[in-house]
Design a protein around this motif. Structure first.
Motif, short mmCIF file in Angstrom:
data_model
loop_
_atom_site.label_atom_id
_atom_site.label_comp_id
_atom_site.label_asym_id
_atom_site.label_seq_id
_atom_site.Cartn_x
_atom_site.Cartn_y
_atom_site.Cartn_z
N LEU A 204 0.69 -1.19 0.01
CA LEU A 204 0.03 -0.09 0.01
C LEU A 204 1.05 1.24 -0.07
N VAL A 205 0.81 2.27 -1.25
CA VAL A 205 1.65 3.13 -1.38
C VAL A 205 0.97 4.53 -1.00
N ASN A 206 1.47 5.03 0.27
CA ASN A 206 1.14 6.39 0.74
C ASN A 206 1.08 7.49 -0.17
N ARG A 207 0.11 8.15 -0.73
CA ARG A 207 0.25 9.26 -1.78
C ARG A 207 -0.71 10.45 -0.94
N ILE A 208 -1.00 10.30 0.39
CA ILE A 208 -1.62 11.43 1.12
C ILE A 208 -0.97 12.81 0.93
N ALA A 209 -1.55 13.81 0.41
CA ALA A 209 -0.84 15.11 -0.06
C ALA A 209 -1.43 16.26 0.68
N GLY A 210 -0.83 17.51 0.63
CA GLY A 210 -1.28 18.65 1.06
C GLY A 210 -0.38 19.20 2.33
N ILE A 211 -0.28 20.56 2.10
CA ILE A 211 0.79 21.26 2.90
C ILE A 211 -0.15 22.80 3.43
N ASN A 212 -0.39 22.62 4.77
CA ASN A 212 -1.08 24.01 5.25
C ASN A 212 -0.29 24.59 6.29
N HIS A 213 -0.35 26.13 6.27
CA HIS A 213 0.41 26.78 7.07
C HIS A 213 -0.33 27.83 7.73
N PHE A 214 -0.17 28.25 9.13
CA PHE A 214 -0.54 29.34 9.54
C PHE A 214 0.56 29.77 10.65
N ASP A 215 0.63 31.08 10.93
CA ASP A 215 1.78 31.74 11.66
C ASP A 215 1.33 32.24 12.95
#
Length: 331
Positions: A58-69
């Protein structure tokens, strides 16, 4: 049976019953529940398939990058299937500093907390606030706070109590806006008042000069962990080997570079069938083209035995070795 050769950077010839990619926790749960036996894979940079795996990969392709500061920190949530180096590069582009020493480490973000990746005096656990995961037995989604991850040198709860019990889906980072650059380790100590970008560039240049490109010679980076011994054992070794390097990790423990030990034992550049101990970085074993899993195991065991005989130190693999039924123990 589909081939796994392109799914792990050591590029050994091996097959499996099926390969399924997933891009969400729910998709993973569905695929996992349908498989009799399953091995979870990211970019395959720390896994060696030694023979045909009798199950589903099972190959993990979960994506997404979220940022707050906030006033003092950057908070970044990253999907486990994202490229680690791609993420570090994005941090540099946006001025989110702290991870520059960890540039060009292969693998996915989801793999980084498992062995608490580290390089040039920095370990990733220092910057992880929490890890999100799914329990394999129930499908329950959980959040594990950094303090409960038990981060240590090349170690974490994910290699012990939670080994083979969870899928990491997201890693949450906190990077301070005010911090000191780490330049005390190795070649970085030669830099004069560098910026974070200069450290990032230097680390990439150093790694490229020492480490083989997996596209040219299959490899999984550092094959062995740097051993940690008692300081008294280190002082005993130093009385015999005056130039043995060591780095204190506590008041009574010292880390010794495995590359130095392997070099001193005469393995640097040595070839066994189609497996080579890399001539510029003996910590790395490479596939010269048609290596077999049994060749890797035989050569690695030879190195372990000789280091034990010569230095009374037991080397442990850093890579995950997968046989027909799953992860196997080399030592």
């Amino acid at each position: 049976m589909p081939s796994l050769q392109s799914h792990h950077t050591f590029s050994l010839q091996a097959n499996c019953l099926s390969i399924v990619e997933f891009n969400s926790a729910d998709a993973f749960i569905s695929a996992y529940n349908q498989a009799d036996h399953a091995y979870i894979l990211g970019e395959g940079s720390n896994t060696l398939f030694l023979e045909d795996y009798q199950g589903t990969v099972l190959v993990n392709r979960i994506a997404g990058i979220n940022h707050f500061d906030t006033e003092s920190h950057h908070h970044i949530s990253v999907g486990a299937g994202e490229s680690w180096h791609g993420f570090v590069s994005l941090c540099m582009q946006n001025g989110w500093y702290g991870l520059e020493n960890l540039a060009l480490i292969p693998g996915s973000v989801g793999a980084c907390p498992i062995q608490n990746i580290g390089a040039y005096g920095v370990e990733v656990g220092k910057f992880i606030s929490s890890v999100e995961a799914v329990l394999l037995t129930s499908g329950e989604k959980i959040i594990i706070k950094s303090a409960d991850c038990n981060f240590a040198y090349r170690d974490s709860i994910f290699k012990n109590e939670l080994a083979n019990k969870v899928l990491i889906t997201q890693v949450n980072f906190v990077l301070p806006k005010m911090y000191s650059l780490e330049t005390s380790y190795g070649e970085l100590s030669k830099l004069t008042a560098p910026t974070a970008q200069q450290i990032f560039d230097a680390v990439i240049a150093i790694r490229k000069s020492k480490l083989p490109d997996p596209a040219q010679f299959g490899n999984a980076g550092s094959f062995f962990k740097n051993p940690v011994v008692t300081t008294s054992q280190f002082e005993t070794l130093k009385s015999t080997y005056a130039d043995i390097p060591g780095f204190g990790v506590s008041h009574d423990e010292t880390k010794i570079p495995a590359a130095w030990l392997i070099d001193q034992a005469g393995f640097k550049g040595k070839v066994f069938n189609q497996v080579r101990c890399h001539p510029t970085q003996p910590l790395v074993l490479t596939n010269l083209g048609n290596a077999q899993g049994e060749d890797v195991v035989t050569f690695a065991k030879e190195i372990i035995c000789e280091i034990s005989r010569k230095f009374n130190i037991k080397l442990e693999p850093e890579v995950r070795l997968v046989g027909a039924k799953g992860v196997i123990d080399l030592v």
